[in-house]
Design a protein around this motif. Structure first.
Motif, short mmCIF file in Angstrom:
data_model
loop_
_atom_site.label_atom_id
_atom_site.label_comp_id
_atom_site.label_asym_id
_atom_site.label_seq_id
_atom_site.Cartn_x
_atom_site.Cartn_y
_atom_site.Cartn_z
N PRO A 110 0.85 -1.09 -0.02
CA PRO A 110 0.13 -0.16 0.03
C PRO A 110 0.89 1.33 -0.15
O PRO A 110 0.21 2.31 -0.48
CB PRO A 110 -0.89 -0.18 1.34
N THR A 111 2.06 1.18 0.54
CA THR A 111 2.80 2.45 0.37
C THR A 111 3.12 2.75 -1.01
O THR A 111 3.73 3.99 -1.30
CB THR A 111 4.38 2.16 1.07
N ILE A 112 2.98 2.11 -1.95
CA ILE A 112 3.30 2.21 -3.53
C ILE A 112 1.66 2.03 -4.17
O ILE A 112 1.63 3.22 -4.96
CB ILE A 112 3.93 1.22 -4.13
N THR A 113 1.14 1.35 -3.90
CA THR A 113 -0.40 1.02 -4.76
C THR A 113 -1.38 2.24 -4.29
O THR A 113 -1.83 2.44 -5.12
CB THR A 113 -1.02 -0.25 -4.34
N VAL A 114 -1.36 2.56 -3.02
CA VAL A 114 -2.40 3.76 -2.71
C VAL A 114 -1.87 4.92 -2.65
O VAL A 114 -1.30 5.58 -1.58
CB VAL A 114 -2.82 3.46 -1.06
N SER A 115 -2.11 5.70 -4.14
CA SER A 115 -1.31 6.92 -4.19
C SER A 115 -1.88 7.83 -3.47
O SER A 115 -1.31 8.80 -3.32
CB SER A 115 -1.42 7.04 -5.69
N THR A 117 -2.12 8.29 -0.39
CA THR A 117 -1.53 8.63 0.82
C THR A 117 -0.19 9.35 0.84
O THR A 117 0.57 9.74 1.70
CB THR A 117 -1.42 7.02 1.63
N TYR A 118 0.47 9.29 -0.50
CA TYR A 118 1.75 9.73 -0.63
C TYR A 118 2.00 11.11 0.02
O TYR A 118 2.93 11.33 0.80
CB TYR A 118 2.10 10.05 -2.11
N ILE A 119 1.18 12.07 -0.11
CA ILE A 119 1.25 13.38 0.13
C ILE A 119 0.67 13.56 1.52
O ILE A 119 0.99 14.30 2.53
CB ILE A 119 0.68 14.50 -0.60
N LEU A 120 -0.32 12.76 1.93
CA LEU A 120 -0.72 12.65 3.40
C LEU A 120 0.31 12.35 4.40
O LEU A 120 0.68 13.02 5.48
CB LEU A 120 -2.17 11.86 3.62
N TYR A 121 1.00 11.07 4.09
CA TYR A 121 2.03 10.57 4.94
C TYR A 121 3.33 11.44 4.86
O TYR A 121 4.23 11.66 5.82
CB TYR A 121 2.28 9.21 4.68
N GLY A 122 3.50 12.07 3.80
CA GLY A 122 4.58 12.68 3.38
C GLY A 122 4.61 14.27 3.71
O GLY A 122 4.52 14.57 5.00
N SER A 123 4.22 15.13 2.83
CA SER A 123 4.57 16.50 2.77
C SER A 123 3.53 17.10 3.95
O SER A 123 4.02 17.86 4.82
CB SER A 123 4.41 17.28 1.69
N ALA A 180 8.53 11.18 -2.13
CA ALA A 180 7.10 11.63 -1.40
C ALA A 180 6.72 10.61 -0.29
O ALA A 180 6.20 10.97 0.78
CB ALA A 180 5.98 11.80 -2.45
N ASN A 181 7.04 9.32 -0.74
CA ASN A 181 6.66 8.26 0.07
C ASN A 181 8.15 7.52 0.63
O ASN A 181 7.93 6.29 0.97
CB ASN A 181 5.78 7.49 -0.37
#
Length: 226
Positions: A110-115, A117-123, A180-181
């Motif tokens: 999910p760290t790759i597939t669920v796009s 979440t990239y900016i939510l977990y990141g920036s 980003a992730n």
């Protein structure tokens, strides 16, 4: 809520938050490929529990500042608000990951597939955590509720989180440090925050014990010194 109880609750909540995060982070590195659903859901559940404890921590910290130094209640409220926003953002991200894993008919990462979440977990998380740590550090520095290292390290950690805010421009490969992730943006910062929170929680809890001892030695004739 009196100051002694607020210190104990803040300390215990901080320790519980840190303990859960410390258990969660290594679970991201057990498998090189898509992890089994049990691994993903277990680490998400532990993270959710950690965030629930974090909500208790930020609430108790606000009450601690209010009880000890009413003039600085505003900065305690700022730490509470930004900490609550951070917890909410990560909870939403966890929900998106869990939903994708449950719905998938095969193991996914999910760290790759669920796009989403990239900016939510990141920036976004890095920015909110930086604001939270800045407010927390300022409150500690101005009120002297805790040792100086606590306030100074909060500022350093806030600056480090700000460093990762632009990571949304650098792709979505979790193997890259500054993506980003990436592992630096998410896992490393999460690990550092966990151990810092553990030290802060222990220090806060111990300050309640020291304060009670000091008060008893003074025979209750003067205000408790911490």
């Amino acid at each position: 809520m009196n100051e002694h109880f607020a210190r104990r609750l803040t300390g215990l909540a901080g320790i519980a938050t840190a303990a859960a995060f410390i258990v969660e982070v290594p679970l991201y590195f057990i498998y090189s490929g898509p992890p089994p659903d049990a691994n993903v859901l277990a680490r998400l559940l532990i993270g959710i529990l950690a965030l629930a404890c974090l909500v208790v921590f930020v609430t108790a910290f606000r009450e601690l500042v209010k009880a000890a130094h009413p003039a600085y209640e505003w900065v305690g409220t700022m730490a509470f608000a930004t900490g609550l926003v951070y917890a909410t953002i990560v909870l939403v991200s966890s929900g998106l990951e869990a939903g994708a894993v449950i719905a998938a008919d095969r193991p996914i990462d999910p760290t790759i597939t669920v796009s989403g979440t990239y900016i939510l977990y990141g920036s976004i998380s890095r920015l909110m955590l930086a604001l939270f740590l800045t407010a927390l550090g300022y409150a500690i520095a101005r009120t002297r509720l805790l040792p100086r290292w606590a306030g100074r390290s909060a500022f350093v950690l806030a600056g480090t989180n700000l460093f990762f805010v632009p990571s949304l421009f650098f792709g979505n490969d979790p193997a890259h440090f500054y993506a980003a992730n990436g592992w630096g943006t998410t896992a490393l910062m999460g690990a550092i925050f966990s151990y810092w929170m553990l030290a802060l929680g222990v220090s806060t809890y111990r300050s309640a014990t020291r304060g009670r001892v000091a008060s008893s030695r003074l025979g209750g004739r003067s205000r408790t010194r911490w």
